[in-house]
Design an enzyme around this catalytic site. Structure first.
Site, PDB file in Angstrom:
ATOM      1  N   SER A  95      -9.657   1.128   2.264  1.00  0.00           N
ATOM      2  CA  SER A  95      -9.037   2.112   1.499  1.00  0.00           C
ATOM      3  C   SER A  95      -7.947   1.710   1.254  1.00  0.00           C
ATOM      4  O   SER A  95      -6.761   2.136  -0.149  1.00  0.00           O
ATOM      5  CB  SER A  95      -8.431   3.019   2.558  1.00  0.00           C
ATOM      6  OG  SER A  95      -7.342   2.817   3.732  1.00  0.00           O
ATOM      7  N   LYS A 142       0.900  -1.304  -0.224  1.00  0.00           N
ATOM      8  CA  LYS A 142      -0.467   0.047   0.358  1.00  0.00           C
ATOM      9  C   LYS A 142       0.509   1.273  -0.347  1.00  0.00           C
ATOM     10  O   LYS A 142       1.788   1.674   1.334  1.00  0.00           O
ATOM     11  CB  LYS A 142      -0.834  -0.377   1.432  1.00  0.00           C
ATOM     12  CG  LYS A 142      -2.224   1.270   1.495  1.00  0.00           C
ATOM     13  CD  LYS A 142      -3.211   1.352   2.293  1.00  0.00           C
ATOM     14  CE  LYS A 142      -3.970   2.086   2.608  1.00  0.00           C
ATOM     15  NZ  LYS A 142      -4.226   1.786   3.583  1.00  0.00           N
ATOM     16  N   SER A 202      -9.985  -1.009   6.957  1.00  0.00           N
ATOM     17  CA  SER A 202      -9.109  -0.792   5.675  1.00  0.00           C
ATOM     18  C   SER A 202      -8.413  -2.034   5.001  1.00  0.00           C
ATOM     19  O   SER A 202      -8.139  -2.244   3.798  1.00  0.00           O
ATOM     20  CB  SER A 202      -7.981   0.701   5.377  1.00  0.00           C
ATOM     21  OG  SER A 202      -9.314   1.441   5.711  1.00  0.00           O
TER      22      SER A 202
HETATM   23  N1  GLN Z   1     -13.266   3.485   5.854  1.00  0.00           N
HETATM   24  C1  GLN Z   1     -13.069   4.332   7.280  1.00  0.00           C
HETATM   25  C2  GLN Z   1     -11.694   5.530   7.319  1.00  0.00           C
HETATM   26  O1  GLN Z   1     -12.093   6.115   6.165  1.00  0.00           O
HETATM   27  C3  GLN Z   1     -11.537   3.536   7.657  1.00  0.00           C
HETATM   28  C4  GLN Z   1     -10.135   3.514   6.665  1.00  0.00           C
HETATM   29  C5  GLN Z   1      -9.270   2.752   7.071  1.00  0.00           C
HETATM   30  O2  GLN Z   1      -8.966   1.660   8.088  1.00  0.00           O
HETATM   31  N2  GLN Z   1      -8.251   2.757   7.132  1.00  0.00           N
HETATM   32  O3  GLN Z   1     -11.826   6.358   8.238  1.00  0.00           O
END
Ligand code: GLN
Length: 486
Positions: A157, A82, A181
């Site tokens: 994400s 990532k 994410s």
């Molecule tokens: N979707 C969640 C957010 O927008 C979690 C994101 C993540 O785990 N990095 O904060």
């Protein structure tokens, strides 16, 4: 060994053949680079493909094998990272314009550990800007598409990492999970994804979003490959002050053991969460029944504060993000927009460099932390966090592991939730509780929705419960195969 429980996976098979000298790492990496070149134009799972560096590290692995030196448990296995993990001299953007052009001067600890295990990094994957999102659409560099249906999102994400593994571009990938994410995109792309216990994997070199929640986790196509990858990246690191000093539990220790006699609870509040696709609810019940059929002692269990997790998270995570992101001011990193004085330079840089979702989070977080509102919002959210830990503790006095859905639905069409931030946030309702508690959780593919798109079921475990968590996950994986064959 319990019959019907699959062992290994493509990553462990590749490593075994490279270590035995049956396949060259160079040939393996060329094969994967060719797949990326052929397929990633449409999917956009990578922001940077590090083809030359990958060829060089593969050649090094082959040289080691030829010299009789064991390159390690991931010998020659392609891995995608990532793009919020720092890689020395390789662009690292966190999906943001504000870091465009920045070259990290060091490698994240996870990157160093992968190299020492013989893994070959093939590139940096797309993500929601600063890992804020559930669809990879908030990336400043355009969205990633779901390999199962390119008109749909891969989740987020870590959508680029999940899509890269689902598309066969790399058998393994690394993501970060602050509120879901790794697990949510794993579910939407039909792969395995885990968030380890907070403190298990070093965050050194992970671009911070919400430091009390961020954890790095593995993606793979099988549970045992995910365990193999986690065992490589876990372990104490003095460079991360929140890294646990004790040796991490071995994720792969019990994957073949089955679930006979284990006590497993189905979390009532999450199995019936608001807005859950009935297909998700149905698959979760089937997963529970399959585990019971495999010998587990299965019961429903209530974790009452789980329903407040989402609200608490959307105060705590933006609060920490507003502080973490203060460092992007045009002075040290990436983008700078000149101004007549330093304040104007800050304002111009941050206005131009951050996208709308990041700005929304900074404003929410700054508000929640401001004098006069701190007690009502931030402090209250922290109390909810404590309540949730207490509820989980009570559940784990009766159960070895818990199960729940991963995401409320399957992959959704691109653009369908971008105009409504709350609809996007609701994707994390089932994953967030584990982040708030600091506990491990894993998503395993389990059946499909009405459109034939993959769905996931989560296994949750208490802090440092990775061994039993992977044990249950492997049984779930075996059951998914049996249910699909019916
Ligand atoms: N979707 C969640 C957010 O927008 C979690 C994101 C993540 O785990 N990095 O904060």
């Amino acid at each position: 060994m319990t019959s019907g429980v699959p062992t290994g996976g493509p990553a462990s098979a590749l490593a075994a053949s490279v270590r035995a000298g049956e396949r060259s790492a160079v040939e393996v990496v060329e094969d994967h680079l060719a797949r990326i070149a052929a397929g990633d134009g449409e999917l956009h799972s990578f922001l940077t493909v590090t083809a030359d560096a990958a060829r060089r590290s593969a050649a090094e692995v082959d040289r080691a094998v030829a010299a009789g030196i064991d390159p390690g448990p991931l010998a020659g296995v392609p891995v995608a990272l990532k793009d919020n993990l720092c890689t020395r001299g390789v662009p690292t953007t966190a999906g943001s314009r504000i870091l465009e052009g920045w070259l990290p001067p060091y490698d994240a600890t996870v990157v160093t550990r992968l190299a020492s295990a013989g893994a070959v990094v093939v590139g940096k994957t797309n993500l929601d800007e600063f890992a804020m999102g559930s669809s990879t659409e908030s990336s400043a560099f355009g969205p990633t598409r779901n390999p199962h249906d390119p008109s749909r999102v891969p989740g987020g994400s870590s959508g680029g990492s999940a899509a890269a593994v689902a598309a066969g571009f790399a058998p393994l990938a690394i993501g970060s999970d602050t509120g879901g994410s790794v697990r949510q995109p794993a579910a939407l792309c039909g792969v395995v994804g885990a968030k380890p216990t907070y403190g298990t994997v070093s965050r050194y070199g992970l671009i911070a979003f919400a430091s009390s929640l961020d954890q790095i986790g593995p993606f793979a196509t099988t549970v045992s490959d995910a365990a193999l990858l986690l065992d490589v990246i876990a372990g104490h690191d003095p460079a991360d002050s929140t890294s646990l000093a004790s040796p991490p539990p071995r994720a792969s220790a019990a994957v073949q053991r089955g679930v006979d006699g284990l006590r497993i609870g189905l979390v009532s509040e999450l199995a019936a969460a608001e807005g859950l696709d009935p297909q998700v609810a149905a698959r979760t019940r089937e997963a529970a029944e399959a585990l019971a059929a495999a010998g587990a002692d299965l019961e429903e269990v209530s974790v009452p504060a789980a329903v407040y997790g989402l609200s608490a998270y959307y105060l705590i995570a933006p609060a920490e993000a507003s502080s973490n992101l203060a460092r992007y001011d045009g002075v040290r990193y990436g983008l700078r927009e000149e101004g007549d004085d330093i304040t104007e330079m800050y304002i111009r840089t941050r206005s131009a460099g951050f996208g709308p979702e990041v700005k929304r989070r900074i404003m929410l977080g700054t508000y929640a932390l401001s004098a006069g509102y701190y007690d009502a919002y931030y402090a209250k959210a922290q109390k909810v966090r404590t309540l949730l830990v207490g509820d989980f503790d009570a559940a784990y006095r009766r159960f070895d592991a818990l199960i729940a859905p991963t995401a409320p639905g399957g992959a959704f069409p691109l653009g369908s939730k971008t105009a409504d931030p709350l609809a996007m946030y609701l994707n994390d309702v089932c994953t967030i509780p584990s982040n708030l508690a600091g506990h491990p959780a894993i998503s395993v593919p389990f059946g499909t929705d009405r459109s034939g798109l993959p769905l996931g079921v989560q296994v949750l475990a208490p802090a440092l419960g990775e061994t039993v968590m992977f044990q249950v996950a492997a049984a779930l994986e075996a059951a998914a195969v049996e249910v699909a064959a019916r």
